[in-house]
Design an enzyme around this catalytic site. Structure first.
Site, PDB file in Angstrom:
ATOM      1  N   GLY A 278      -1.118 -22.646  16.527  1.00 27.31           N
ATOM      2  CA  GLY A 278      -1.263 -23.787  17.425  1.00 27.31           C
ATOM      3  C   GLY A 278      -2.335 -24.778  17.062  1.00 27.31           C
ATOM      4  N   PRO A 321      -1.102 -19.462  11.990  1.00 26.33           N
ATOM      5  CG  PRO A 321      -2.495 -19.994  10.188  1.00 26.33           C
ATOM      6  CD  PRO A 321      -2.083 -18.856  11.080  1.00 26.33           C
ATOM      7  N   GLY A 322       0.991 -22.279  11.521  1.00 25.97           N
ATOM      8  CA  GLY A 322       2.159 -22.791  10.795  1.00 25.97           C
ATOM      9  C   GLY A 322       1.860 -24.220  10.393  1.00 25.97           C
ATOM     10  NE  ARG A 323       1.523 -28.603  14.976  1.00 27.06           N
ATOM     11  CZ  ARG A 323       2.612 -29.025  15.629  1.00 27.06           C
ATOM     12  NH1 ARG A 323       3.201 -30.143  15.266  1.00 27.06           N
ATOM     13  NH2 ARG A 323       3.096 -28.332  16.638  1.00 27.06           N
ATOM     14  CB  CYS A 391      25.292 -43.743  16.544  1.00 24.45           C
ATOM     15  SG  CYS A 391      26.097 -44.286  15.065  1.00 24.45           S
TER      16      CYS A 391
END
Ligand code: LLP
Length: 463
Positions: A278, A321-323, A391
């Site tokens: 996070g 942690p990823g992000r 679209c």
């Protein structure tokens, strides 16, 4: 297109419409290292390079749109997390941010573990050689097949998310003649300061078992009674894109409180706690993320302090942690297609991708930066909205940004900090083909996830 060919939209701070932006930067050609991958710079001709390669060459060779990932930067960030937490803690990269086999190999080589949350992520991890005991398996509704496969493969831990799952995992483990190491995910009642859809520790949402009302304590009671389970710890993940450490402080306090209650009731000191992921990154120059060593210091200090006052042995900490690892390491390279100045409002710049390669702006109102990368320009700043080719009027990639007023079709622009939750949340909306992921390192580029083709689309359409 020259400036005179599309009469000006608003250009100066005093006539700008409402929006989430500060005044135009003094120099649009400068690339803020906070938001760009580490090896990104401009060459003497003004072309942006990454890993020593000009983006113009990457566009020629691999086409646009393309996600371009800086391997050296990824490895450096992964290593920084690993080093910051040292041997006394484990870092599980959250694969949901972005996962591919090359990523798994880089993580393995840099000594990180991996968090997966689906059979697909597990298959990717195993096929790229991540040892199963370094994998944690997450998810609020894992299927029995997924659980079976994870236990059979020997994953290091399964994070239990509900009362049903406690029984399901125990049962499947026993049927395989195994005792599965598990953690229980709890919600600690913290309101993380982030978008509602990515905050996960308040009680009114689908993840985890609430600490409130004694539910988490009851889950522990049940897990401890089941022969198929070895309860090794408690898990808490409070949300995503968080800058303020106080949420983690409250979470750690409450998790340690539960460990103390468990010790008092069962005479058992659980050896591990996981504080989730996070941690926020810089999407624009206004964001100020913390460094891994500061985060590690803050988290380990909080846990030791809490344990000392509860007279508990300090458990082994893990984080996910990823992000914060992959986010800043990549940018999305687009070609400008059309430019529409809307008088008194802003100029719409359409690119050859859109919400199919970056849904975050539409979904979370996320903010991004953008720069002209195929050349420099001394033209004055133009208030632009970078939009895609879908679209849908909500098909916005960058809501408000300044680009040079001489921007023209055929220019390449890039949106930094798109390494996390862009390719992994990409779709085929409007049957648009998902872009490739190109990894660059030391003057060499290679495709790690290839561009989708019309054959790929048609292969699934068997009607
Ligand atoms: N651990 C658990 C249990 C998680 O659920 C997550 C993210 C992470 C770790 C990694 O969080 P990170 O360090 O990457 O923030 N799609 C959203 C983010 C959803 C996050 C879901 N869980 C976005 O694009 O912002």
């Amino acid at each position: 297109m020259s400036r005179s060919a599309h009469p000006a939209g608003p250009r100066h701070a005093d006539v700008l419409p409402e929006g989430h932006y500060s005044a135009p930067p003094a120099d649009l050609n400068t690339l803020d290292p906070k938001v760009w991958a580490q090896t990104v710079t401009r060459d003497p001709h003004g072309v942006v390079t990454v890993g020593g390669l000009p983006v113009t060459r990457l566009a020629e060779e691999y086409g646009t749109p393309a996600y371009v990932v800086d391997e050296a930067d990824f490895r450096a960030r992964a290593r920084a997390w690993r080093t910051a937490f040292g041997q006394e803690a484990d870092v599980f990269y959250a694969g949901k941010a972005f996962l591919s086999r090359a990523i798994v190999r880089w993580l393995h080589e840099e000594g990180l573990n991996l968090d997966v949350c689906s059979g697909g992520e597990l298959a990717t991890a195993l096929s790229a050689g991540m040892p199963a005991d370094r994998i944690a398996f997450h998810g609020n509704n894992k299927s029995t097949q997924e659980i079976h496969r994870a236990i059979d493969a020997g994953v290091g831990r399964i994070v239990l998310d509900s009362f049903q799952e406690i029984v399901r995992v125990a049962h499947i483990a026993q049927s395989l003649g195994k005792r599965q190491r598990v953690q229980i995910r709890i919600t600690v009642g913290v309101e993380a300061h982030t978008h509602e859809f990515i905050a996960t520790a308040h009680e009114d949402q689908k993840f985890g078992i609430p600490l409130a009302g004694g539910q988490a304590a009851e889950a522990v009671r049940r897990a401890l009674q089941l022969d198929g389970l070895e309860l090794i710890g408690i898990h808490s993940h409070i949300g995503s894109q968080i800058f303020d450490m106080s949420g983690f402080e409250v979470a750690a306090h409450r998790v340690v409180g539960l460990l103390k209650d468990i010790r008092d009731e069962h005479g058992v000191e659980l050896p591990e706690i996981d504080l989730g992921g996070g941690l926020g990154i810089a999407y624009t120059s206004d964001d100020d993320p913390r460094e891994p060593h500061e985060i590690a210091k803050a988290l380990t200090e909080i846990v030791s302090r809490e344990c000392e006052s509860a007279k508990l042995r300090t458990p082994r900490i893990s984080v996910e942690p990823g992000r914060a690892i992959v986010g800043p390491t990549a940018f999305t390279l687009y070609e400008v297609g059309t430019i529409k100045p809307l008088d008194g409002l802003r100029t719409y710049v359409s690119v050859d991708g859109g919400m199919s390669d970056n849904i975050r702006t539409a979904l979370y109102d996320a903010e991004y930066s953008v720069a002209l990368v195929s050349r420099t320009s001394d033209a004055e700043p133009l208030l632009a909205r970078v939009v895609g080719k879908h679209c849908e009027s909500g098909d916005i990639v960058v809501k408000d940004a300044f680009l040079p007023a001489d921007l023209a079709p055929g220019d390449l622009i890039a949106v930094p900090a798109t390494g996390a939750y862009c390719r992994s949340m990409a779709s085929n909306y409007n049957h648009v083909l998902r872009p490739p992921v190109v990894a660059v390192h030391d003057g060499e580029a290679r495709v790690i996830v290839r561009r989708e083709t019309e054959e790929d689309l048609l292969r699934l359409d068997v009607g």
